[in-house]
Design a protein around this motif. Structure first.
Motif, PDB file in Angstrom:
ATOM      1  N   GLY A  62       0.808  -1.214   0.000  1.00  0.00           N
ATOM      2  CA  GLY A  62       0.000   0.000   0.000  1.00  0.00           C
ATOM      3  C   GLY A  62       0.841   1.264   0.000  1.00  0.00           C
ATOM      4  N   VAL A  63       1.959   1.238  -0.711  1.00  0.00           N
ATOM      5  CA  VAL A  63       2.832   2.408  -0.807  1.00  0.00           C
ATOM      6  C   VAL A  63       3.056   2.724  -2.277  1.00  0.00           C
ATOM      7  N   THR A  64       3.747   3.818  -2.546  1.00  0.00           N
ATOM      8  CA  THR A  64       3.986   4.216  -3.925  1.00  0.00           C
ATOM      9  C   THR A  64       5.114   3.386  -4.531  1.00  0.00           C
ATOM     10  N   LEU A  65       5.155   3.344  -5.856  1.00  0.00           N
ATOM     11  CA  LEU A  65       6.226   2.663  -6.572  1.00  0.00           C
ATOM     12  C   LEU A  65       7.574   3.287  -6.224  1.00  0.00           C
ATOM     13  N   ARG A  66       7.594   4.617  -6.072  1.00  0.00           N
ATOM     14  CA  ARG A  66       8.839   5.304  -5.721  1.00  0.00           C
ATOM     15  C   ARG A  66       9.371   4.837  -4.368  1.00  0.00           C
ATOM     16  N   THR A  67       8.477   4.558  -3.424  1.00  0.00           N
ATOM     17  CA  THR A  67       8.907   4.065  -2.117  1.00  0.00           C
ATOM     18  C   THR A  67       9.587   2.707  -2.236  1.00  0.00           C
ATOM     19  N   ILE A  68       8.990   1.813  -3.018  1.00  0.00           N
ATOM     20  CA  ILE A  68       9.582   0.488  -3.211  1.00  0.00           C
ATOM     21  C   ILE A  68      10.915   0.593  -3.937  1.00  0.00           C
ATOM     22  N   GLN A  69      10.986   1.466  -4.931  1.00  0.00           N
ATOM     23  CA  GLN A  69      12.245   1.663  -5.646  1.00  0.00           C
ATOM     24  C   GLN A  69      13.329   2.175  -4.702  1.00  0.00           C
ATOM     25  N   ARG A  70      12.936   3.044  -3.775  1.00  0.00           N
ATOM     26  CA  ARG A  70      13.903   3.534  -2.795  1.00  0.00           C
ATOM     27  C   ARG A  70      14.335   2.407  -1.863  1.00  0.00           C
ATOM     28  N   ASP A  71      13.386   1.539  -1.485  1.00  0.00           N
ATOM     29  CA  ASP A  71      13.731   0.391  -0.645  1.00  0.00           C
ATOM     30  C   ASP A  71      14.803  -0.467  -1.309  1.00  0.00           C
ATOM     31  N   LEU A  72      14.594  -0.803  -2.583  1.00  0.00           N
ATOM     32  CA  LEU A  72      15.482  -1.738  -3.279  1.00  0.00           C
ATOM     33  C   LEU A  72      16.793  -1.087  -3.711  1.00  0.00           C
ATOM     34  N   LEU A  73      16.718   0.155  -4.163  1.00  0.00           N
ATOM     35  CA  LEU A  73      17.887   0.799  -4.767  1.00  0.00           C
ATOM     36  C   LEU A  73      18.682   1.666  -3.797  1.00  0.00           C
ATOM     37  N   GLU A  74      18.078   2.041  -2.660  1.00  0.00           N
ATOM     38  CA  GLU A  74      18.774   2.898  -1.706  1.00  0.00           C
ATOM     39  C   GLU A  74      18.916   2.222  -0.344  1.00  0.00           C
ATOM     40  N   ARG A  75      17.803   1.901   0.278  1.00  0.00           N
ATOM     41  CA  ARG A  75      17.871   1.320   1.629  1.00  0.00           C
ATOM     42  C   ARG A  75      18.543  -0.056   1.628  1.00  0.00           C
ATOM     43  N   LEU A  76      18.329  -0.827   0.568  1.00  0.00           N
ATOM     44  CA  LEU A  76      18.927  -2.161   0.468  1.00  0.00           C
ATOM     45  C   LEU A  76      20.000  -2.212  -0.612  1.00  0.00           C
ATOM     46  N   ALA A  77      20.653  -1.089  -0.849  1.00  0.00           N
ATOM     47  CA  ALA A  77      21.658  -1.002  -1.919  1.00  0.00           C
ATOM     48  C   ALA A  77      22.879  -1.864  -1.643  1.00  0.00           C
ATOM     49  N   PHE A  78      23.080  -2.264  -0.387  1.00  0.00           N
ATOM     50  CA  PHE A  78      24.234  -3.101  -0.054  1.00  0.00           C
ATOM     51  C   PHE A  78      24.049  -4.551  -0.473  1.00  0.00           C
ATOM     52  N   LEU A  79      22.826  -4.941  -0.820  1.00  0.00           N
ATOM     53  CA  LEU A  79      22.559  -6.316  -1.225  1.00  0.00           C
ATOM     54  C   LEU A  79      23.045  -6.570  -2.657  1.00  0.00           C
ATOM     55  N   PRO A  80      23.540  -7.783  -2.947  1.00  0.00           N
ATOM     56  CA  PRO A  80      23.942  -8.130  -4.320  1.00  0.00           C
ATOM     57  C   PRO A  80      22.718  -8.532  -5.147  1.00  0.00           C
ATOM     58  N   LEU A  81      21.918  -7.534  -5.526  1.00  0.00           N
ATOM     59  CA  LEU A  81      20.708  -7.792  -6.302  1.00  0.00           C
ATOM     60  C   LEU A  81      21.009  -7.747  -7.796  1.00  0.00           C
ATOM     61  N   THR A  82      20.290  -8.557  -8.564  1.00  0.00           N
ATOM     62  CA  THR A  82      20.388  -8.522 -10.019  1.00  0.00           C
ATOM     63  C   THR A  82      18.985  -8.373 -10.594  1.00  0.00           C
ATOM     64  N   LYS A  83      18.924  -7.907 -11.839  1.00  0.00           N
ATOM     65  CA  LYS A  83      17.643  -7.722 -12.513  1.00  0.00           C
ATOM     66  C   LYS A  83      17.338  -8.942 -13.383  1.00  0.00           C
ATOM     67  N   ASP A  84      16.134  -9.445 -13.269  1.00  0.00           N
ATOM     68  CA  ASP A  84      15.636 -10.510 -14.132  1.00  0.00           C
ATOM     69  C   ASP A  84      14.386  -9.960 -14.805  1.00  0.00           C
ATOM     70  N   GLY A  85      14.583  -9.372 -15.980  1.00  0.00           N
ATOM     71  CA  GLY A  85      13.486  -8.642 -16.594  1.00  0.00           C
ATOM     72  C   GLY A  85      13.236  -7.375 -15.802  1.00  0.00           C
ATOM     73  N   HIS A  86      12.016  -7.201 -15.326  1.00  0.00           N
ATOM     74  CA  HIS A  86      11.703  -6.034 -14.499  1.00  0.00           C
ATOM     75  C   HIS A  86      11.671  -6.401 -13.017  1.00  0.00           C
ATOM     76  N   CYS A  87      12.106  -7.618 -12.688  1.00  0.00           N
ATOM     77  CA  CYS A  87      12.103  -8.077 -11.297  1.00  0.00           C
ATOM     78  C   CYS A  87      13.509  -8.042 -10.699  1.00  0.00           C
ATOM     79  N   PHE A  88      13.548  -7.993  -9.361  1.00  0.00           N
ATOM     80  CA  PHE A  88      14.807  -8.030  -8.631  1.00  0.00           C
ATOM     81  C   PHE A  88      14.948  -9.385  -7.938  1.00  0.00           C
ATOM     82  N   VAL A  89      16.173  -9.922  -7.937  1.00  0.00           N
ATOM     83  CA  VAL A  89      16.436 -11.210  -7.302  1.00  0.00           C
ATOM     84  C   VAL A  89      17.821 -11.171  -6.669  1.00  0.00           C
ATOM     85  N   LEU A  90      17.990 -11.894  -5.565  1.00  0.00           N
ATOM     86  CA  LEU A  90      19.266 -11.962  -4.877  1.00  0.00           C
ATOM     87  C   LEU A  90      20.196 -12.909  -5.633  1.00  0.00           C
ATOM     88  N   GLU A  91      21.501 -12.566  -5.676  1.00  0.00           N
ATOM     89  CA  GLU A  91      22.474 -13.427  -6.341  1.00  0.00           C
ATOM     90  C   GLU A  91      22.331 -14.858  -5.832  1.00  0.00           C
TER      91      GLU A  91
END
Length: 320
Positions: A62-91
């Motif tokens: 129940g939050v904005t897309l920008r909030t989720i993007q901030r979660d994944l790209l800023e707050r959790l930026a230390f995680l080794p995430l990769t893109k699978d299409g438009h989805c995010f997945v852990l290495e």
């Protein structure tokens, strides 16, 4: 109001992570509790191997897309995430390594990053790697496909963490009583860094045969671990020699931006912008492929025999 800064001596112990939330100003604690709860949920999903769609997450929480993007790209930026299409997945080699306690601690830390600037991504990544990366040492950005050797890989990880001796066959030779130290990913290929007959050696993991695990344990040597972690590749010969190169001004900025050669040192920058660069190598094949990649923008100054070897290789190539 001036935001408090946590001294570094307080935020190293992971057991104190949840205390950081209570140190935040009271009128902001509620919102950060919600952030930490949301981040914990996201971390659980990632740890379980789920592919996360930002749009679906925004709808779920129940939050904005920008909030989720901030979660994944800023707050959790230390995680080794990769893109699978438009989805995010852990290495893949980090999956399933976090406990419930780990997840809530990382979520609590990530939720107060904007309150305490000292909790930056390098710091959190160091904590994350120290918790996850006990058996792996990744020196590259691609992974060899080991889907047909998953069980052996996992068992070998366990042997490393438990300091157990192993036995295997390699290129028609049998090795027994091997001390496994690290699984090293170098240029996309997995190697096993070991000690055999008191010598540090690396074996290509995919070529290990008849792998067996011993109940006997060994005591890891701190200096050996330091050598493995500090080495630029999988060449562990202690007798290294210096190679001196001249780097053309047109590509000098690549060598100034980051080390492209083993144990690289920029000795001098010339008036025309070119560089004199030195490198310490254990074997010619550790540096010759790199030099060939940069030809004609890199020249070997010394040693002379390495320069002659390169000229011979290039000459044979031209003849073909």
């Amino acid at each position: 109001m001036t935001q408090p800064v946590i001294p570094s001596c307080y935020y190293w112990p992971m057991s104190n992570a949840t205390e950081y939330v209570s140190m935040a100003p009271t009128h902001r604690s509620s919102s950060h509790d919600k952030i930490a709860t949301r981040l914990a949920d996201i971390l659980i999903r990632l740890n379980n191997g789920e592919k996360l769609d930002p749009h679906s997450l925004a709808e779920h929480f129940g939050v904005t897309l920008r909030t989720i993007q901030r979660d994944l790209l800023e707050r959790l930026a230390f995680l080794p995430l990769t893109k699978d299409g438009h989805c995010f997945v852990l290495e893949p080699y980090y999956l399933g390594k976090l406990t419930t306690g780990d997840i809530h601690r990382f979520a609590a830390l990530s939720g107060v990053k904007d309150l305490f600037p000292d909790l930056d991504d390098p710091f959190l990544r160091e904590l994350f790697d120290s918790r996850i990366n006990q058996a792996y040492l990744v020196k590259g950005h691609q992974y060899e496909d080991l889907s047909d050797k998953t069980d052996e890989f996992r068992h070998l990880e366990q042997a490393i963490n438990q300091c157990r001796l192993i036995h295997f066959s390699y290129k028609d030779k049998t090795y027994t009583g091997i001390q496994p130290y690290k699984l090293v990913n170098h240029n996309g290929i997995w190697y096993l860094a070991t000690v055999h007959d008191r010598q540090l050696k690396a074996f290509c993991f995919s070529q290990l045969k008849a792998l067996q695990f011993d109940e006997h344990r060994f005591e890891p040597d701190a200096e050996t671990l330091a050598v493995i972690e500090q080495e630029d590749g999988i060449w562990y010969n202690q007798d290294k020699r210096e190679v001196v190169l001249k780097v053309d001004a047109g590509v000098a900025h690549y060598f100034k931006r980051r080390n492209l050669l083993p144990r690289q040192t920029i000795d001098k920058e010339l008036e025309d912008g070119s560089l004199i660069v030195s490198s310490l190598v254990a074997h010619d094949n550790q540096i010759l492929p790199l030099i060939k990649f940069w030809v004609p923008n890199v020249w070997i100054i010394s040693p002379d025999e390495l320069r002659q070897t390169l000229l011979q290789i290039l000459g044979e190539y031209v003849k073909q």
